[in-house]
Scaffold this active site. Structure first.
Site, PDB file in Angstrom:
ATOM      1  N   GLN A  62       0.834  -1.210   0.000  1.00  0.00           N
ATOM      2  CA  GLN A  62       0.000   0.000   0.000  1.00  0.00           C
ATOM      3  C   GLN A  62       0.859   1.246   0.000  1.00  0.00           C
ATOM      4  OE1 GLN A  62      -3.367   0.076   2.829  1.00  0.00           O
ATOM      5  NE2 GLN A  62      -2.950  -2.106   3.112  1.00  0.00           N
TER       6      GLN A  62
HETATM    7  P1  GTP Z   1      -0.544  -6.226   0.287  1.00  0.00           P
HETATM    8  O1  GTP Z   1      -0.197  -7.020   1.513  1.00  0.00           O
HETATM    9  O2  GTP Z   1      -1.736  -5.318   0.512  1.00  0.00           O
HETATM   10  O3  GTP Z   1       0.620  -5.483  -0.270  1.00  0.00           O
HETATM   11  O4  GTP Z   1      -1.046  -7.265  -0.849  1.00  0.00           O
HETATM   12  P2  GTP Z   1      -0.304  -8.617  -1.322  1.00  0.00           P
HETATM   13  O5  GTP Z   1       0.583  -8.324  -2.461  1.00  0.00           O
HETATM   14  O6  GTP Z   1       0.299  -9.338  -0.169  1.00  0.00           O
HETATM   15  O7  GTP Z   1      -1.529  -9.463  -1.929  1.00  0.00           O
HETATM   16  P3  GTP Z   1      -2.251 -10.732  -1.267  1.00  0.00           P
HETATM   17  O8  GTP Z   1      -1.332 -11.896  -1.212  1.00  0.00           O
HETATM   18  O9  GTP Z   1      -2.888 -10.297  -0.007  1.00  0.00           O
HETATM   19  O10 GTP Z   1      -3.349 -11.052  -2.393  1.00  0.00           O
HETATM   20  C1  GTP Z   1      -4.315 -10.088  -2.787  1.00  0.00           C
HETATM   21  C2  GTP Z   1      -5.530 -10.800  -3.372  1.00  0.00           C
HETATM   22  O11 GTP Z   1      -5.199 -11.421  -4.597  1.00  0.00           O
HETATM   23  C3  GTP Z   1      -6.068 -11.910  -2.471  1.00  0.00           C
HETATM   24  O12 GTP Z   1      -7.469 -11.905  -2.548  1.00  0.00           O
HETATM   25  C4  GTP Z   1      -5.512 -13.174  -3.100  1.00  0.00           C
HETATM   26  O13 GTP Z   1      -6.307 -14.317  -2.862  1.00  0.00           O
HETATM   27  C5  GTP Z   1      -5.508 -12.795  -4.575  1.00  0.00           C
HETATM   28  N1  GTP Z   1      -4.497 -13.511  -5.368  1.00  0.00           N
HETATM   29  C6  GTP Z   1      -3.191 -13.677  -5.063  1.00  0.00           C
HETATM   30  N2  GTP Z   1      -2.552 -14.349  -6.038  1.00  0.00           N
HETATM   31  C7  GTP Z   1      -3.480 -14.638  -6.980  1.00  0.00           C
HETATM   32  C8  GTP Z   1      -3.432 -15.318  -8.245  1.00  0.00           C
HETATM   33  O14 GTP Z   1      -2.401 -15.810  -8.715  1.00  0.00           O
HETATM   34  N3  GTP Z   1      -4.613 -15.385  -8.940  1.00  0.00           N
HETATM   35  C9  GTP Z   1      -5.776 -14.859  -8.471  1.00  0.00           C
HETATM   36  N4  GTP Z   1      -6.868 -15.000  -9.217  1.00  0.00           N
HETATM   37  N5  GTP Z   1      -5.852 -14.211  -7.291  1.00  0.00           N
HETATM   38  C10 GTP Z   1      -4.722 -14.098  -6.555  1.00  0.00           C
END
Ligand code: GTP
Ligand code: MG
Length: 172
Positions: A62
């Protein structure tokens, strides 16, 4: 490469790109979480994979937390930069964050391997890893470090092994 069995990984990329989901998949099955929520600040995770002991700094993507990333540049042995390959609108923002990191003095002078995941390959609107690397201008921007990009689906784990194998080999 480094002659050590431990490695600090810095996991960066925009919010919602899938960083925490990727790290979760790299852990042994019984240690995985059922639900992944947006990361607040950052999370430190330790896990063993391919005979290396990893400490992963899973940073929040974020906007208001991105200024934390640079404090971990100095201490990391490798970077995992996660892209949401379906988020074409924000690819320019991701590129901007990458470019800022690359010109930071704690990154610039070191041959740190950078692994990119073109994540969310399962979504219909997603770009291929080749397309992502072109939009991010990886070839042009990263001249003095090993880097690699692969498509991934963090929800099923597809593509993660290939990427992580490359990273482990490069760190050895
Ligand atoms: P921050 O912690 O806010 O920086 O986000 P992040 O990069 O850690 O993302 P996170 O792992 O929380 O995933 C964000 C959303 O994307 C979640 O709802 C996951 O389930 C979804 N997501 C993650 N990888 C994939 C993917 O390969 N395909 C799909 N369709 N959804 C995904
Ligand atoms: Mg997260």
């Amino acid at each position: 490469g480094f002659k050590k069995k431990e490695a600090n990984l810095l996991v960066i990329g925009l919010d919602n790109s899938g960083k925490t989901t990727i790290i979760d998949q790299l852990k042994p099955e019984d240690k995985r979480s059922r639900d992944v929520a947006p990361t607040v600040g950052f999370t430190v995770d330790r896990f063993k994979n391919n005979s290396l002991q990893f400490t992963a700094f899973d940073m929040s993507g974020q906007g208001r937390y991105r200024n934390l990333w640079e404090h971990y540049f100095k201490n990391c042995d490798g970077i995992i930069f996660v892209l949401d390959s379906s988020d074409k609108l924000r690819m320019a923002v991701a590129k901007d964050e990458l470019d800022q990191a690359l010109k930071h003095e704690d990154i610039m002078k070191r041959r740190i391997p950078i692994l990119f995941f073109a994540n969310k390959m399962d979504l219909r609107e997603s770009m291929t890893s080749v397309r992502c690397s072109m939009v991010m201008e990886l070839e042009k921007s990263i001249r003095d470090k090993p880097w690699h990009i692969c498509s991934s689906n963090a929800k099923t784990g597809e593509g993660l092994h290939e990427g992580f194998e490359w990273l482990t080999d490069t760190l050895k």
